[in-house]
Design an enzyme around this catalytic site. Structure first.
Site, PDB file in Angstrom:
ATOM      1  CD  GLU A 134      24.752  25.942  55.225  1.00  0.00           C
ATOM      2  OE1 GLU A 134      25.487  25.144  55.842  1.00  0.00           O
ATOM      3  OE2 GLU A 134      24.626  27.138  55.539  1.00  0.00           O
ATOM      4  CD  GLU A 166      23.587  24.920  61.521  1.00  0.00           C
ATOM      5  OE1 GLU A 166      22.700  25.307  60.740  1.00  0.00           O
ATOM      6  OE2 GLU A 166      24.786  24.976  61.270  1.00  0.00           O
ATOM      7  CG  ASP A 214      23.561  28.163  62.444  1.00  0.00           C
ATOM      8  OD1 ASP A 214      23.790  27.769  63.617  1.00  0.00           O
ATOM      9  OD2 ASP A 214      24.429  28.174  61.548  1.00  0.00           O
ATOM     10  CE1 TYR A 231      24.454  31.773  60.770  1.00  0.00           C
ATOM     11  CE2 TYR A 231      26.662  32.541  60.248  1.00  0.00           C
ATOM     12  CZ  TYR A 231      25.538  31.792  59.930  1.00  0.00           C
ATOM     13  OH  TYR A 231      25.502  31.080  58.767  1.00  0.00           O
ATOM     14  CD  GLU A 259      28.734  25.940  60.659  1.00  0.00           C
ATOM     15  OE1 GLU A 259      27.507  25.809  60.595  1.00  0.00           O
ATOM     16  OE2 GLU A 259      29.312  27.020  60.476  1.00  0.00           O
ATOM     17  CG  ASP A 316      33.899  29.638  54.239  1.00  0.00           C
ATOM     18  OD1 ASP A 316      32.726  29.529  54.637  1.00  0.00           O
ATOM     19  OD2 ASP A 316      34.784  28.813  54.520  1.00  0.00           O
ATOM     20  CG  HIS A 318      26.917  30.387  64.015  1.00  0.00           C
ATOM     21  ND1 HIS A 318      28.247  30.704  64.011  1.00  0.00           N
ATOM     22  CD2 HIS A 318      26.644  29.870  62.797  1.00  0.00           C
ATOM     23  CE1 HIS A 318      28.757  30.407  62.824  1.00  0.00           C
ATOM     24  NE2 HIS A 318      27.811  29.901  62.074  1.00  0.00           N
ATOM     25  NE  ARG A 342      24.398  22.481  59.804  1.00  0.00           N
ATOM     26  CZ  ARG A 342      24.526  22.979  58.586  1.00  0.00           C
ATOM     27  NH1 ARG A 342      24.200  22.273  57.535  1.00  0.00           N
ATOM     28  NH2 ARG A 342      24.983  24.204  58.406  1.00  0.00           N
ATOM     29  CG  HIS A 362      21.562  30.316  53.600  1.00  0.00           C
ATOM     30  ND1 HIS A 362      22.703  30.209  52.842  1.00  0.00           N
ATOM     31  CD2 HIS A 362      21.576  29.250  54.428  1.00  0.00           C
ATOM     32  CE1 HIS A 362      23.380  29.131  53.198  1.00  0.00           C
ATOM     33  NE2 HIS A 362      22.715  28.527  54.163  1.00  0.00           N
TER      34      HIS A 362
HETATM   35 MG    MG Z   1      25.900  26.672  61.143  1.00  0.00          MG
END
Ligand code: MG
Length: 437
Positions: A370, A267, A241, A189, A293, A347, A243, A314, A158
């Site tokens: 990831e 993504e 991403d 994001y 995700e 997290d 998001h 994902r 990242h």
């Molecule tokens: Mg994501």
């Protein structure tokens, strides 16, 4: 007639002998029959600011237990209550060797199935059962899934920057540290698509904070990537991403503009409520799509994989129910030529990371993992936590998942309170409308 009687008698005796031997047999050849003696939930901050919950399944064999991830940052207490009040009394006394049956029956015993909380409960149980099975076999879990098909698990890094120049410098730094796959964001994001706080035309008396604008995002982020590619070239495999911040045609237009930049993937350009738009994206470009995700139900990923509308799945392993369904998704990906890119997140915890690792390293459908890295305190609370070196994730090859939890230390680092119940932070548009995350 005599021969027939003899045959029936022999068959009857054989069947009786067989049934008697089955009743008397241990659960697995050569191993004593096990039962689940106790089920505990352990929470901790990991010596940092995490809100982590883990499930420990204790068996009738002294010292034999398994650990699973029950981590859910946004509904932590709901998962803990479900584990303690609904899973624990049901699971005690059952045979931990029957992973598939326990997964299926646990999946159905809530009658209403799937969803993030139910899936976290299933995942915590499932990971702990695979951990027990591996320890029983004296093998890492990946050996039970068919063995290694690669030497280590490549991860994507990242990096970010406020602008293209800062982002390009961050990409070069990541490459120097050994990463080949690098995700680039321009701030938080939605970054690149925000109108700064107080600027622009706002409703009277309305919100004044930064506001997300789809068209600004499509224009600026694609231009930023042009500048990044101009500086770093095409050697790094770049990801981005979105998001879920874009709607239909803006998502398609963004992917079309990203095509010359040869992305490894973009993504979640769309929210999970708008998956049919992936058909339109396929019509206008070949930019690879990493999606899912937020998936918690097979109905979300199955049509996308089987219709070849996406390139990477994902899901977070714990959000779709653990190693058992993750392996099935990977197998489905393999059949349709899709790949896995299991999700991590700041997290997320080391048990879930290792669950992903065991599927990643044993699946031909693996695409990328990831990255997630942890402070030193976590390696003390959870000894066996995997390590990333020069862009590759390494497990330790120990039986089971290869990780333990130091309960005394975990208790010294209590899980912090969740302010306002711990909601996900939502972005807003100029008129105050909430933006899908
Ligand atoms: Mg994501």
């Amino acid at each position: 007639m005599a021969a027939r009687v003899f045959t029936e008698y022999t068959f009857s005796m054989n069947r009786r002998t067989l049934l008697q031997s089955l009743w008397a047999a241990p659960a697995l050849a050569g191993l004593p029959k096990l039962t689940i003696k106790d089920v505990k939930v352990i929470t901790t901050s990991g010596g940092a600011r995490y809100r982590w919950a883990f499930l420990k399944i204790i068996t009738s064999e002294p010292g034999l237990y398994g650990i699973g991830s029950a981590n859910n940052l946004f509904q932590t207490d709901a998962v803990i209550a479900a584990l303690q009040s609904h899973l624990r009394p049901w699971l005690i006394g059952k045979d931990p060797d029957q992973i598939e049956d326990l997964w299926q029956s646990s999946h159905l015993k809530t009658y209403w199935r799937n969803g993030p909380v139910n899936n976290n409960v299933l995942a915590a149980m499932d990971m702990a059962l695979w951990d027990i099975k591996g320890k029983r076999a004296g093998m890492p879990v990946y050996e039970l899934l068919g063995g290694k098909v690669r030497d280590a698990v490549p991860c994507y890094d990242h990096v970010g920057g406020a602008d293209a120049s800062a982002a390009a410098a961050a990409v070069q730094k990541s490459m120097a540290s050994g990463y080949r796959h690098i995700r680039v964001q321009f701030g938080a994001y939605g970054g690149g698509g925000f109108i700064p706080a107080g600027q622009g035309s706002r409703p009277e008396g309305g919100r004044t904070g930064q506001a997300f604008d789809e068209e600004v995002y499509v224009e600026r982020v694609s231009k930023n990537f042009e500048q990044v590619r101009a500086k770093v070239g095409f050697e790094p495999k770049l990801c981005h991403d979105v998001h879920s911040h874009l709607s239909g045609m803006n998502a398609a237009e963004f992917c079309r503009r990203m095509q010359p930049l040869q992305m490894f993937f973009v993504e979640d350009v769309l929210a999970p409520e708008q998956l049919d738009w992936y058909k339109e994206i396929r019509k206008v470009c070949t930019t690879p799509q990493a999606v899912g995700e937020l998936f918690t139900h097979p109905f979300e990923y199955y049509p996308l994989i089987s219709q070849r509308l996406i390139d990477f799945v994902r899901c977070r392993v714990s959000s779709i129910g653990g190693i058992t369904p993750a392996k099935k998704i990977a197998t489905m990906c393999e059949v349709f030529g899709c790949k896995t890119a299991f999700q991590e997140g700041g997290d997320n915890d080391p048990v879930n990371q290792l669950a992903a690792y065991h599927v990643d390293i044993s699946s031909p459908a693996f695409g990328i993992q990831e990255e997630n890295h942890f402070p030193a305190s976590v390696y003390d609370v959870l000894p066996g936590t995997a390590e990333i070196r020069k862009g590759y994730l390494y497990g330790n090859g120990k039986p089971g998942l290869g990780i333990d939890i130091n309960e005394e230390l975990a208790a010294k680092y209590p899980m912090p309170e969740a302010r306002d119940g711990g909601p996900y932070r939502l972005d807003r548009a100029m008129d105050g409308t909430v933006v899908k995350p």
